[in-house]
Design a protein around this motif. Structure first.
Motif, PDB file in Angstrom:
ATOM      1  N   PHE A 352       2.040   8.207  -3.614  1.00 57.90           N
ATOM      2  CA  PHE A 352       2.451   7.782  -4.952  1.00 57.90           C
ATOM      3  C   PHE A 352       3.960   7.967  -5.054  1.00 57.90           C
ATOM      4  O   PHE A 352       4.489   9.038  -4.738  1.00 57.90           O
ATOM      5  N   THR A 353       4.655   6.942  -5.478  1.00 57.86           N
ATOM      6  CA  THR A 353       6.089   7.056  -5.692  1.00 57.86           C
ATOM      7  C   THR A 353       6.524   5.971  -6.675  1.00 57.86           C
ATOM      8  O   THR A 353       5.704   5.204  -7.190  1.00 57.86           O
ATOM      9  N   GLU A 407       0.800   3.278  -3.279  1.00 57.38           N
ATOM     10  CA  GLU A 407       1.232   2.273  -2.298  1.00 57.38           C
ATOM     11  C   GLU A 407       0.174   1.203  -2.077  1.00 57.38           C
ATOM     12  O   GLU A 407       0.493   0.008  -2.012  1.00 57.38           O
ATOM     13  N   ALA A 408      -1.085   1.607  -1.981  1.00 58.65           N
ATOM     14  CA  ALA A 408      -2.143   0.614  -1.738  1.00 58.65           C
ATOM     15  C   ALA A 408      -2.217  -0.389  -2.879  1.00 58.65           C
ATOM     16  O   ALA A 408      -2.416  -1.593  -2.651  1.00 58.65           O
ATOM     17  N   LYS A 412      -1.514  -4.593  -2.758  1.00 55.69           N
ATOM     18  CA  LYS A 412      -2.456  -5.581  -3.283  1.00 55.69           C
ATOM     19  C   LYS A 412      -1.784  -6.481  -4.312  1.00 55.69           C
ATOM     20  O   LYS A 412      -1.955  -7.704  -4.301  1.00 55.69           O
ATOM     21  N   ALA A 413      -1.006  -5.877  -5.202  1.00 59.15           N
ATOM     22  CA  ALA A 413      -0.345  -6.650  -6.249  1.00 59.15           C
ATOM     23  C   ALA A 413       0.664  -7.629  -5.658  1.00 59.15           C
ATOM     24  O   ALA A 413       0.715  -8.805  -6.052  1.00 59.15           O
ATOM     25  N   LEU A 414       1.466  -7.176  -4.709  1.00 60.70           N
ATOM     26  CA  LEU A 414       2.482  -8.045  -4.124  1.00 60.70           C
ATOM     27  C   LEU A 414       1.850  -9.193  -3.335  1.00 60.70           C
ATOM     28  O   LEU A 414       2.365 -10.316  -3.339  1.00 60.70           O
ATOM     29  N   ARG A 431      11.291   1.902  -1.935  1.00 60.78           N
ATOM     30  CA  ARG A 431      10.717   3.070  -2.609  1.00 60.78           C
ATOM     31  C   ARG A 431      11.828   3.928  -3.195  1.00 60.78           C
ATOM     32  O   ARG A 431      12.960   3.920  -2.715  1.00 60.78           O
ATOM     33  N   ILE A 432      11.491   4.666  -4.234  1.00 61.51           N
ATOM     34  CA  ILE A 432      12.460   5.473  -4.961  1.00 61.51           C
ATOM     35  C   ILE A 432      12.020   6.930  -4.938  1.00 61.51           C
ATOM     36  O   ILE A 432      10.853   7.246  -5.214  1.00 61.51           O
ATOM     37  N   GLU A 433      12.947   7.830  -4.605  1.00 62.29           N
ATOM     38  CA  GLU A 433      12.712   9.270  -4.725  1.00 62.29           C
ATOM     39  C   GLU A 433      13.573   9.760  -5.872  1.00 62.29           C
ATOM     40  O   GLU A 433      14.800   9.804  -5.758  1.00 62.29           O
ATOM     41  N   ASP A 434      12.946  10.094  -6.975  1.00 66.75           N
ATOM     42  CA  ASP A 434      13.689  10.516  -8.165  1.00 66.75           C
ATOM     43  C   ASP A 434      12.960  11.683  -8.821  1.00 66.75           C
ATOM     44  O   ASP A 434      12.052  11.508  -9.620  1.00 66.75           O
TER      45      ASP A 434
END
Length: 439
Positions: A352-353, A407-408, A412-414, A431-434
């Motif tokens: 999850f990100t 991510e999964a 699917k959405a993309l 991806r973002i690390e915040d």
């Protein structure tokens, strides 16, 4: 004064740095270690090229077997690289009961479990500080300084070539190809840069660090790897507008029954100290339950920085020899061998990100609602949207940032969005690390 004899295999860039330090700083090293680290042999296939070093007669030779078989050699330093001849020579050194120092991250990441087990069974030390982060003492920190900490995460910039290229794209607006050419001209990138720019070199290093931090067998094959060759100035510009910089990050996180391990371009906020690590420098942030966040920063490659780390390992082994300490006094992989487990690497689909999406869409009414509708159907919540001005042919970039998503679900959405007749080209995903925006 006791003498510790060293045999150096390979006198390329880093090997030359090691030899220079052992010769030019011999008195300094002797005064700190309590013994002379005597460079008895340097073996290389090319003994004609001038290394800028005045070797004593008989030291610079082409016969590596002579070095490996010499009973007076205490420590073998392997600077050949690769997984073929280097592996063969290290196995021979172990068989002959000689301590080993190497900077060979590819070899450790791919064959370390076998080699380190053999060294432990033989009762010799096997040191590899220089395999990760060049002059940064990240391995020593994990094995010794942080022994009282439960490591929760490691996030780092571990490839100077990629960092140099991304810095050039960000600060000077260069294309990936132009920045790569400049890196090659400056000696920061190889003629074939694939290992660096596609993330494999970074993955080697993360595989080693994960083992040291989490007590797991070295596992390279399950690390998710994505390189920087697809990063464009446009995406770096958008990232900046949102308050982020793009870096190739190595990310390792303790997930209890698994370890999250991934390499990919990542957006990090301006106020994250890693966002200001530029040019060919490296840095790694280690988070422990006692120390909190700890940053190591420095040159991750190069003749002298990497050579410095190699000398550090040789000095540690020499001190053990002098004191009569049992080899493996500090466990080779940080944990006692009976406590090293097969901990699975979390599949990337399970992470999850936050995400950055860039779509190239036709400038028509209802396009944004179609895209957002598909994202919503897959439990992906949009945090912000930017739609830029009209482009030739009617296509416009639509940029979105998301809240935490799986991510999964993103994949699917993309896949569904790419089937829309109003969306062209493959969507860009970063991806973002915040840590400040976890939700």
């Amino acid at each position: 004064m006791k003498k510790i004899n060293i045999g150096l295999l390979g006198c390329g860039t880093v090997g030359t740095g090691v030899a220079k330090l052992l010769i030019e700083n011999r008195e300094l090293i002797r005064s700190r270690v309590g013994a002379a680290l005597n460079l008895k042999y340097v073996a290389d296939i090319d003994i004609q090229t001038d290394r800028g070093i005045s070797f004593d007669d008989g030291v610079f030779i082409s016969d590596a077997q002579k070095v490996l078989d010499d009973p007076d050699i205490d420590i073998i330093i392997e600077m050949i690289g690769g997984e073929g001849l280097a592996k063969e020579f290290i196995q021979k050194a172990i068989h002959n009961g000689k301590h080993v120092v190497t900077a060979n991250k590819a070899l450790i990441a791919s064959h370390g479990n076998t080699l380190l087990r053999a060294a432990a069974e033989k009762g010799i030390d096997f040191a590899f500080e220089a395999s990760v982060g060049g002059c940064m003492p990240i391995i020593k920190s994990l094995r010794e300084s942080l022994v009282g900490n439960r490591i929760t995460s490691m996030i780092g910039i571990l490839n100077g070539t990629c960092n140099y290229i991304l810095s050039k794209i960000t600060d000077e607006g260069k294309t990936f190809e132009a920045a790569l050419s400049e890196a090659q001209a400056s000696g920061f990138a190889e003629a074939d840069p694939t290992l660096d720019v596609e993330g494999f070199d970074t993955a080697h290093k993360l595989a080693i660090l994960n083992s040291l931090a989490y007590g797991m067998e070295i596992n390279l094959k399950d690390i998710y790897i994505e390189g920087i060759s697809g990063i464009t100035p446009l995406d770096i510009e958008f990232a900046g507008e949102f308050g982020y910089r793009i870096k190739l990050l190595a990310i390792g996180k303790d997930k209890g029954d698994a370890v999250e391990a991934r390499i990919h371009p990542t957006m990090i906020p301006f106020d994250n100290i890693l966002s200001n690590v530029n040019s060919n420098l490296n840095a790694v942030m280690v988070s422990g339950d006692a120390v909190g966040d700890m940053l190591l920063y420095g040159y991750g490659a190069g003749m002298m920085p990497t050579g410095s780390a190699v000398i550090s390992d040789a000095a540690d082994i020499a001190r053990n020899i002098l004191s009569g300490a049992k080899a493996g006094r500090v466990p080779l992989l940080s944990y006692q061998s009976e406590n090293i487990r097969k901990i699975p690497v979390m599949p990337v689909d399970e992470i999850f990100t936050h995400y950055y999406f860039r779509f190239s869409a036709l400038d028509r009414p209802g396009v944004l609602s179609k895209i957002s509708g598909i994202l919503g159907k897959h439990d992906i919540s949009i945090k912000s949207v930017h739609q830029k001005g009209r482009k030739t042919g009617g296509s416009v970039p639509i940029v979105m940032l998301t809240h935490l998503a799986k991510e999964a679900d993103v994949k699917k959405a993309l896949s569904e969005i790419m089937l829309l007749d109003v969306v062209g080209d493959k969507p860009v995903i970063i991806r973002i690390e915040d840590q400040n925006g976890q939700d």
